[in-house]
Design a protein around this motif. Structure first.
Motif, PDB file in Angstrom:
ATOM      1  N   UNK A 199      17.552  37.471  41.469  1.00 27.36           N
ATOM      2  CA  UNK A 199      17.455  38.357  40.157  1.00 27.36           C
ATOM      3  C   UNK A 199      18.689  38.509  39.514  1.00 27.36           C
ATOM      4  N   UNK A 200      19.538  38.835  40.291  1.00 25.07           N
ATOM      5  CA  UNK A 200      20.870  39.339  39.799  1.00 25.07           C
ATOM      6  C   UNK A 200      21.777  38.133  39.367  1.00 25.07           C
ATOM      7  N   UNK A 201      21.430  37.055  39.853  1.00 23.61           N
ATOM      8  CA  UNK A 201      22.249  35.645  39.395  1.00 23.61           C
ATOM      9  C   UNK A 201      21.829  35.328  38.091  1.00 23.61           C
ATOM     10  N   UNK A 202      20.630  35.744  37.596  1.00 26.19           N
ATOM     11  CA  UNK A 202      20.043  35.595  36.252  1.00 26.19           C
ATOM     12  C   UNK A 202      20.706  36.724  35.454  1.00 26.19           C
ATOM     13  N   UNK A 203      20.564  37.979  35.906  1.00 26.55           N
ATOM     14  CA  UNK A 203      21.270  38.917  35.178  1.00 26.55           C
ATOM     15  C   UNK A 203      22.714  39.048  34.987  1.00 26.55           C
ATOM     16  N   UNK A 204      23.374  38.419  35.915  1.00 22.81           N
ATOM     17  CA  UNK A 204      24.877  38.169  35.657  1.00 22.81           C
ATOM     18  C   UNK A 204      25.154  37.320  34.628  1.00 22.81           C
ATOM     19  N   UNK A 205      24.304  36.271  34.437  1.00 21.73           N
ATOM     20  CA  UNK A 205      24.629  35.422  33.393  1.00 21.73           C
ATOM     21  C   UNK A 205      24.050  36.090  32.046  1.00 21.73           C
ATOM     22  N   UNK A 206      23.078  36.818  31.968  1.00 23.71           N
ATOM     23  CA  UNK A 206      22.774  37.365  30.872  1.00 23.71           C
ATOM     24  C   UNK A 206      23.466  38.382  30.124  1.00 23.71           C
ATOM     25  N   UNK A 207      23.989  39.392  31.110  1.00 26.04           N
ATOM     26  CA  UNK A 207      24.919  40.337  30.971  1.00 26.04           C
ATOM     27  C   UNK A 207      26.001  40.594  31.718  1.00 26.04           C
ATOM     28  N   UNK A 208      27.044  39.799  31.492  1.00 29.18           N
ATOM     29  CA  UNK A 208      28.292  39.550  32.303  1.00 29.18           C
ATOM     30  C   UNK A 208      29.219  40.713  32.075  1.00 29.18           C
ATOM     31  N   UNK A 209      28.828  41.482  31.098  1.00 31.52           N
ATOM     32  CA  UNK A 209      29.780  42.590  30.821  1.00 31.52           C
ATOM     33  C   UNK A 209      29.326  43.964  31.473  1.00 31.52           C
ATOM     34  N   UNK A 210      28.367  43.968  31.894  1.00 29.23           N
ATOM     35  CA  UNK A 210      27.600  44.990  32.553  1.00 29.23           C
ATOM     36  C   UNK A 210      28.124  45.484  34.091  1.00 29.23           C
ATOM     37  N   UNK A 211      28.950  46.408  34.295  1.00 31.08           N
ATOM     38  CA  UNK A 211      29.534  46.473  35.498  1.00 31.08           C
ATOM     39  C   UNK A 211      28.542  46.775  36.630  1.00 31.08           C
ATOM     40  N   UNK A 212      27.482  47.465  36.271  1.00 28.25           N
ATOM     41  CA  UNK A 212      26.392  47.915  37.396  1.00 28.25           C
ATOM     42  C   UNK A 212      25.768  46.641  37.834  1.00 28.25           C
ATOM     43  N   UNK A 213      25.779  45.629  37.089  1.00 29.43           N
ATOM     44  CA  UNK A 213      24.843  44.242  37.375  1.00 29.43           C
ATOM     45  C   UNK A 213      25.942  43.616  38.381  1.00 29.43           C
ATOM     46  N   UNK A 214      27.371  43.258  37.881  1.00 28.42           N
ATOM     47  CA  UNK A 214      27.966  42.652  38.597  1.00 28.42           C
ATOM     48  C   UNK A 214      28.459  43.531  39.901  1.00 28.42           C
ATOM     49  N   UNK A 215      28.331  44.606  39.758  1.00 29.26           N
ATOM     50  CA  UNK A 215      28.692  45.595  41.235  1.00 29.26           C
ATOM     51  C   UNK A 215      27.675  45.119  42.166  1.00 29.26           C
ATOM     52  N   UNK A 216      26.257  45.379  41.767  1.00 27.94           N
ATOM     53  CA  UNK A 216      25.115  45.284  42.713  1.00 27.94           C
ATOM     54  C   UNK A 216      24.972  43.733  43.325  1.00 27.94           C
ATOM     55  N   UNK A 217      25.404  42.834  42.436  1.00 29.35           N
ATOM     56  CA  UNK A 217      25.378  41.380  42.697  1.00 29.35           C
ATOM     57  C   UNK A 217      26.474  40.993  43.626  1.00 29.35           C
ATOM     58  N   UNK A 223      35.346  41.358  41.779  1.00 28.08           N
ATOM     59  CA  UNK A 223      36.513  41.468  41.005  1.00 28.08           C
ATOM     60  C   UNK A 223      36.161  41.649  39.503  1.00 28.08           C
ATOM     61  N   UNK A 224      35.013  41.106  39.115  1.00 29.72           N
ATOM     62  CA  UNK A 224      34.579  41.299  37.843  1.00 29.72           C
ATOM     63  C   UNK A 224      34.220  42.826  37.618  1.00 29.72           C
ATOM     64  N   UNK A 225      33.430  43.420  38.521  1.00 31.09           N
ATOM     65  CA  UNK A 225      33.169  44.935  38.458  1.00 31.09           C
ATOM     66  C   UNK A 225      34.551  45.562  38.494  1.00 31.09           C
TER      67      UNK A 225
END
Length: 312
Positions: A148-166, A184-186
């Motif tokens: 799930x998070x791989x797709x979300x990271x591509x869709x919303x790369x600037x959302x810290x919570x997504x990058x953190x959880x991924x 590092x992105x987070x």
């Protein structure tokens, strides 16, 4: 998610009785022993020429320098990839470093970031998927969460919570380089040190000692809280032990240390790691004392009872 994610994410390598700490120490012991054996004269070769010893020293030095060069390239690659993904996503939103992202019920700030990143029409679906990924993470279904998070990271790369959880999910899958990229992105997006211990442990697994030290120094400068600093200290000490610097690792963990009257979980983790190193260094009475104190507080803490019995 940050604080709770930290506890979950470090369960296999840093927290939860530091099982991987012991594995890393044992691994360092094996590699260090091999290095010492290769550098030492063989039996019956006490009069080996000085030139031979210098040759071995030169080879070892060249190997260390080559390895350091490889590590630097990898770090630059990881950070460049993280920076590139963030830049492609547009404007970033920084999060207060002291505010953890909740799991399950998304904070209003996270929903706003998601809406800005994917648009209002798609935000509800993305929110739902992030909640699902959070639940998968909490129940240790890391493969499902990662998909799930791989797709979300591509869709919303600037959302810290997504990058953190991924990043935390990849960490739990032992995918160190990929996890480092997301964390590092987070770090860039949130301007936060909350996941520095986990990020440092990724670099530790990759053998990038300079990066572990850099992150530990940043934690010390910011002092975000006793638990996070303790986690960072354990990882930094573990990196020293991995390199055969057991005395330095002991000094780092023992600095300012006193077993508290009412210890919390992070106190017990620090005590366990320190006791483990004492045992390795041959300081059995100190190891026995610390293991005994841990068992007195929580006899079910990791394998402390077994470790204590072995020292009696």
């Amino acid at each position: 998610m940050a604080r709770r994610g930290l506890g979950a994410a470090t369960g296999k390598r840093v927290s939860n009785a530091s099982r991987a700490w012991r594995d890393a120490v044992e691994g360092a012991d094996r590699s260090g022993g091999a290095a010492e054996r290769s550098a030492a004269p063989e039996a019956g070769a006490a009069d080996a020429p000085v030139d031979e010893e210098r040759r071995r020293d030169d080879e070892a030095r060249a190997e260390r320098e080559a390895r350091a060069g490889e590590e630097w390239v990898l770090v630059e690659e990881v950070r460049d990839e993280a920076q590139g993904a963030v830049s492609r996503g547009g404007q970033r939103t920084r999060r207060n470093r002291t505010t953890p992202t909740p799991v399950g019920d998304l904070a209003e700030e996270v929903r706003l970031e998601l809406s800005r990143a994917v648009g209002t029409a798609r935000s509800e679906r993305v929110e739902r998927r992030l909640r699902e990924a959070s639940e998968d993470f909490e129940h240790e279904r890391f493969g499902d969460a990662a998909r799930i998070l791989k797709k979300l990271s591509d869709e919303a790369p600037t959302v810290a919570a997504v990058r953190e959880l991924y990043g935390l999910t990849l960490y739990r899958q032992s995918k160190w380089k990929a996890a480092a990229k997301e964390l590092e992105a987070f770090r860039l997006l949130a301007d936060s040190v909350e996941q520095h211990p986990v990020l440092a442990d990724c670099y530790r697994a990759l053998g990038q000692w300079a990066m572990v030290d850099e992150l530990w120094q940043e934690l010390g400068a910011v002092s975000p809280g006793a638990e996070i600093v303790t986690e960072g200290r354990i990882v930094a000490a573990g990196a020293l032990a991995d390199q055969g610097q057991v005395v330095g690792a002991i000094d780092l963990l023992a600095s300012g240390w006193k077993f508290p009257k009412n210890p919390k979980d992070h106190h017990l983790r620090r005590a366990y790691a320190l006791a483990d190193l004492y045992e390795r260094a041959g300081e059995v009475p100190r190891a026995r004392d610390l293991f005994g104190r841990i068992a007195g507080v929580d006899p079910d803490f990791a394998d402390v009872e077994r470790r204590l019995r072995a020292l009696r």
